[in-house]
Design a protein around this motif. Structure first.
Motif, PDB file in Angstrom:
ATOM      1  N   ALA A 108      46.059  21.929  45.375  1.00 57.11           N
ATOM      2  CA  ALA A 108      46.741  20.690  45.007  1.00 57.11           C
ATOM      3  C   ALA A 108      46.393  20.334  43.571  1.00 57.11           C
ATOM      4  CB  ALA A 108      46.316  19.556  45.937  1.00 57.11           C
ATOM      5  N   SER A 109      47.386  20.117  42.746  1.00 51.83           N
ATOM      6  CA  SER A 109      47.179  19.641  41.382  1.00 51.83           C
ATOM      7  C   SER A 109      46.161  20.518  40.642  1.00 51.83           C
ATOM      8  CB  SER A 109      46.750  18.172  41.417  1.00 51.83           C
ATOM      9  OG  SER A 109      46.918  17.559  40.165  1.00 51.83           O
ATOM     10  N   LEU A 110      44.966  20.024  40.377  1.00 58.02           N
ATOM     11  CA  LEU A 110      43.939  20.831  39.706  1.00 58.02           C
ATOM     12  C   LEU A 110      43.706  22.149  40.430  1.00 58.02           C
ATOM     13  CD1 LEU A 110      41.502  21.429  37.864  1.00 58.02           C
ATOM     14  CD2 LEU A 110      40.136  19.949  39.370  1.00 58.02           C
ATOM     15  N   GLY A 111      43.605  22.121  41.753  1.00 60.23           N
ATOM     16  CA  GLY A 111      43.382  23.346  42.513  1.00 60.23           C
ATOM     17  C   GLY A 111      44.525  24.325  42.376  1.00 60.23           C
ATOM     18  N   GLY A 112      45.752  23.812  42.338  1.00 58.10           N
ATOM     19  CA  GLY A 112      46.909  24.686  42.180  1.00 58.10           C
ATOM     20  C   GLY A 112      47.002  25.266  40.787  1.00 58.10           C
ATOM     21  N   ARG A 113      46.710  24.445  39.790  1.00 58.26           N
ATOM     22  CA  ARG A 113      46.720  24.940  38.411  1.00 58.26           C
ATOM     23  C   ARG A 113      45.678  26.041  38.239  1.00 58.26           C
ATOM     24  NH1 ARG A 113      45.836  20.129  35.072  1.00 58.26           N
ATOM     25  NH2 ARG A 113      48.040  19.693  35.447  1.00 58.26           N
ATOM     26  N   THR A 114      44.515  25.841  38.861  1.00 58.04           N
ATOM     27  CA  THR A 114      43.455  26.850  38.818  1.00 58.04           C
ATOM     28  C   THR A 114      43.931  28.163  39.429  1.00 58.04           C
ATOM     29  OG1 THR A 114      41.718  25.155  38.934  1.00 58.04           O
ATOM     30  CG2 THR A 114      41.126  27.390  39.615  1.00 58.04           C
ATOM     31  N   ALA A 115      44.530  28.067  40.610  1.00 55.24           N
ATOM     32  CA  ALA A 115      44.971  29.272  41.317  1.00 55.24           C
ATOM     33  C   ALA A 115      46.111  29.971  40.588  1.00 55.24           C
ATOM     34  CB  ALA A 115      45.394  28.911  42.736  1.00 55.24           C
ATOM     35  N   LEU A 116      47.038  29.205  40.010  1.00 54.19           N
ATOM     36  CA  LEU A 116      48.149  29.795  39.270  1.00 54.19           C
ATOM     37  C   LEU A 116      47.629  30.582  38.070  1.00 54.19           C
ATOM     38  CD1 LEU A 116      51.159  30.159  38.613  1.00 54.19           C
ATOM     39  CD2 LEU A 116      51.099  27.916  37.491  1.00 54.19           C
ATOM     40  N   ALA A 117      46.701  29.996  37.317  1.00 56.59           N
ATOM     41  CA  ALA A 117      46.139  30.694  36.162  1.00 56.59           C
ATOM     42  C   ALA A 117      45.359  31.929  36.599  1.00 56.59           C
ATOM     43  CB  ALA A 117      45.234  29.747  35.368  1.00 56.59           C
ATOM     44  N   ALA A 118      44.581  31.782  37.669  1.00 57.80           N
ATOM     45  CA  ALA A 118      43.742  32.898  38.121  1.00 57.80           C
ATOM     46  C   ALA A 118      44.588  34.082  38.580  1.00 57.80           C
ATOM     47  CB  ALA A 118      42.827  32.430  39.252  1.00 57.80           C
ATOM     48  N   GLU A 119      45.594  33.845  39.392  1.00 60.39           N
ATOM     49  CA  GLU A 119      46.415  34.942  39.903  1.00 60.39           C
ATOM     50  C   GLU A 119      47.298  35.526  38.802  1.00 60.39           C
ATOM     51  OE1 GLU A 119      48.388  37.808  42.103  1.00 60.39           O
ATOM     52  OE2 GLU A 119      46.506  36.740  42.527  1.00 60.39           O
ATOM     53  N   GLY A 120      47.873  34.680  37.971  1.00 60.84           N
ATOM     54  CA  GLY A 120      48.762  35.178  36.922  1.00 60.84           C
ATOM     55  C   GLY A 120      48.037  36.002  35.879  1.00 60.84           C
ATOM     56  N   GLU A 121      46.766  35.684  35.644  1.00 61.39           N
ATOM     57  CA  GLU A 121      45.990  36.406  34.646  1.00 61.39           C
ATOM     58  C   GLU A 121      45.196  37.565  35.229  1.00 61.39           C
ATOM     59  OE1 GLU A 121      45.635  32.384  31.855  1.00 61.39           O
ATOM     60  OE2 GLU A 121      43.845  33.125  32.895  1.00 61.39           O
ATOM     61  N   SER A 122      45.100  37.595  36.558  1.00 62.26           N
ATOM     62  CA  SER A 122      44.442  38.711  37.266  1.00 62.26           C
ATOM     63  C   SER A 122      45.248  39.025  38.516  1.00 62.26           C
ATOM     64  CB  SER A 122      42.999  38.345  37.637  1.00 62.26           C
ATOM     65  OG  SER A 122      42.221  38.068  36.502  1.00 62.26           O
ATOM     66  N   PRO A 123      46.439  39.607  38.350  1.00 62.16           N
ATOM     67  CA  PRO A 123      47.310  39.856  39.503  1.00 62.16           C
ATOM     68  C   PRO A 123      46.606  40.639  40.603  1.00 62.16           C
ATOM     69  CG  PRO A 123      48.503  40.224  37.466  1.00 62.16           C
ATOM     70  CD  PRO A 123      47.057  40.032  37.081  1.00 62.16           C
ATOM     71  N   GLY A 124      46.815  40.195  41.849  1.00 62.47           N
ATOM     72  CA  GLY A 124      46.188  40.837  42.987  1.00 62.47           C
ATOM     73  C   GLY A 124      44.906  40.167  43.426  1.00 62.47           C
ATOM     74  N   LEU A 125      44.454  39.175  42.667  1.00 63.85           N
ATOM     75  CA  LEU A 125      43.246  38.436  43.062  1.00 63.85           C
ATOM     76  C   LEU A 125      43.452  37.753  44.401  1.00 63.85           C
ATOM     77  CD1 LEU A 125      40.394  37.327  42.091  1.00 63.85           C
ATOM     78  CD2 LEU A 125      41.663  35.295  41.339  1.00 63.85           C
ATOM     79  N   LEU A 126      44.676  37.235  44.624  1.00 60.26           N
ATOM     80  CA  LEU A 126      44.994  36.474  45.831  1.00 60.26           C
ATOM     81  C   LEU A 126      46.044  37.202  46.666  1.00 60.26           C
ATOM     82  CD1 LEU A 126      45.337  32.948  44.165  1.00 60.26           C
ATOM     83  CD2 LEU A 126      43.246  34.094  44.974  1.00 60.26           C
ATOM     84  N   ALA A 127      46.129  36.820  47.931  1.00 60.90           N
ATOM     85  CA  ALA A 127      47.131  37.401  48.831  1.00 60.90           C
ATOM     86  C   ALA A 127      48.346  36.505  48.981  1.00 60.90           C
ATOM     87  CB  ALA A 127      46.504  37.660  50.202  1.00 60.90           C
ATOM     88  N   GLY A 128      48.209  35.255  48.635  1.00 57.31           N
ATOM     89  CA  GLY A 128      49.291  34.294  48.729  1.00 57.31           C
ATOM     90  C   GLY A 128      48.907  33.054  47.947  1.00 57.31           C
ATOM     91  N   LEU A 129      49.910  32.296  47.538  1.00 54.75           N
ATOM     92  CA  LEU A 129      49.666  31.133  46.680  1.00 54.75           C
ATOM     93  C   LEU A 129      50.542  29.978  47.146  1.00 54.75           C
ATOM     94  CD1 LEU A 129      48.490  29.853  44.070  1.00 54.75           C
ATOM     95  CD2 LEU A 129      50.400  30.907  42.824  1.00 54.75           C
ATOM     96  N   VAL A 130      49.908  28.834  47.364  1.00 51.67           N
ATOM     97  CA  VAL A 130      50.633  27.617  47.722  1.00 51.67           C
ATOM     98  C   VAL A 130      50.284  26.555  46.690  1.00 51.67           C
ATOM     99  CG1 VAL A 130      51.054  25.852  49.473  1.00 51.67           C
ATOM    100  CG2 VAL A 130      50.574  28.217  50.165  1.00 51.67           C
ATOM    101  N   LEU A 131      51.278  26.119  45.932  1.00 54.03           N
ATOM    102  CA  LEU A 131      51.094  25.124  44.889  1.00 54.03           C
ATOM    103  C   LEU A 131      51.546  23.769  45.422  1.00 54.03           C
ATOM    104  CD1 LEU A 131      52.582  27.216  41.942  1.00 54.03           C
ATOM    105  CD2 LEU A 131      50.156  26.854  42.471  1.00 54.03           C
ATOM    106  N   VAL A 132      50.633  22.832  45.498  1.00 55.63           N
ATOM    107  CA  VAL A 132      50.918  21.530  46.089  1.00 55.63           C
ATOM    108  C   VAL A 132      51.125  20.511  44.969  1.00 55.63           C
ATOM    109  CG1 VAL A 132      50.148  19.779  47.728  1.00 55.63           C
ATOM    110  CG2 VAL A 132      49.527  22.175  48.082  1.00 55.63           C
ATOM    111  N   ASP A 133      52.375  20.222  44.703  1.00 51.27           N
ATOM    112  CA  ASP A 133      52.816  19.291  43.666  1.00 51.27           C
ATOM    113  C   ASP A 133      52.209  19.612  42.304  1.00 51.27           C
ATOM    114  OD1 ASP A 133      54.772  17.120  43.723  1.00 51.27           O
ATOM    115  OD2 ASP A 133      53.240  16.011  42.642  1.00 51.27           O
TER     116      ASP A 133
END
Length: 287
Positions: A108-133
């Motif tokens: 959510a918000s800060l958490g989503g921004r963190t996850a978006l940057a992390a996965e986009g800059e290190s593809p494959g780090l995550l198995a799925g991504l849910v961005l909450v607002d």
């Protein structure tokens, strides 16, 4: 099945970036487990915002981890005041390493921004991504409103009712009065008898630093996300314009959008509907 009869809850800790200890609650299914779902709250929240969602996920077979960000809740405050986006991203990398397998991250918000940057800059780090607002860009007027809310009570509140009134004033639409017992979990009562938000005041520099919401960086990151992605937008959000949501779907072809009748604080405003949409996404899109 009743969630309380089918899941186990335990408190766990992770070693974050620069040795900062991160606190989390793990909700474990009693039977066969699916992929771990890591729940990252927004900058004004703690892991307790996700408790009902985490319990429901575990009841559906998904081990769920609700984690406090550095400087929030029961996680350690950074001695160096390190609250840049890069610090939160480094924490996520450290936690994924300790999990041993890519999780689905719900941010959510800060958490989503963190996850978006992390996965986009290190593809494959995550198995799925849910961005909450949250998307690659936000409405700057709405962002300034969030910042004013975070900065609005440097001297705390005289009572829980006073804190609840501040939250209600922030919400863009009137709703059911916030449960004071739930609100209490996001506040600390100090020796002066006043109630303070459950975060390090040094974190406020994060919201004031435009580099932590750099649209160019997050747009570039979004272009490299190929994993199953869900954007949950609050229909009454003043942070995520409809146009930004549409742009994100173009940047991430694997993304889908759902809207819920809530503002920016979806986990608090419309938790049950959000959880239902999340479970549908996990069951249908995540291996």
């Amino acid at each position: 099945m009743t969630p309380g009869e089918t899941v186990r809850r335990e408190h766990v800790r992770f070693a974050g970036h620069q040795g900062v200890t991160l606190a989390a609650d793990r909700w474990a299914p009693s039977g066969a487990e699916r992929r771990t779902v890591l729940l990252l709250p927004g900058g004004g929240q703690t892991r307790r915002s996700w408790s009902r969602t985490a319990e429901r996920l575990a009841a559906e077979g998904w081990p769920a981890l609700g984690m406090d960000a550095r400087g929030h809740g029961d996680s350690e405050w950074s001695p160096a005041g390190a609250y840049r986006l890069d610090d939160f991203v480094a924490d996520l990398h450290a936690v994924v390493d300790q999990l041993g397998a890519p999780p689905v991250v719900v941010g959510a918000s800060l958490g989503g921004r963190t996850a978006l940057a992390a996965e986009g800059e290190s593809p494959g780090l995550l198995a799925g991504l849910v961005l909450v607002d949250i998307t690659h860009r936000v409405d700057r007027t709405g962002q300034a409103r969030v910042r004013r809310f975070l900065e609005s009570a440097p001297n705390g509140f005289g009572s829980l009712d006073e804190a609840a009134a501040a939250v209600d004033a922030y919400r863009p639409r009137p709703g059911t009065r916030r449960n004071l017992d739930g609100l209490r979990k996001n506040l600390r009562r100090r020796a002066d008898g006043r109630w303070y938000w459950h975060w390090d005041p040094g974190f406020l520099a994060f919201a004031a630093d435009a580099r932590n919401s750099d649209e160019t960086r997050l747009t570039r990151a979004a272009r490299h996300v190929t994993i199953p992605t869900l954007l949950v937008r609050g229909r009454h959000s003043d942070m995520v314009p409809r146009a930004a949501a549409a742009e994100l779907l173009e940047l991430i072809p694997s993304a889908e959008l759902v809207e819920v009748a809530a503002g920016h604080m979806i986990a608090g405003d419309d938790n049950d509907v959000f959880t239902e949409r999340l479970c549908e996404f996990l069951a249908g899109r995540v291996p």
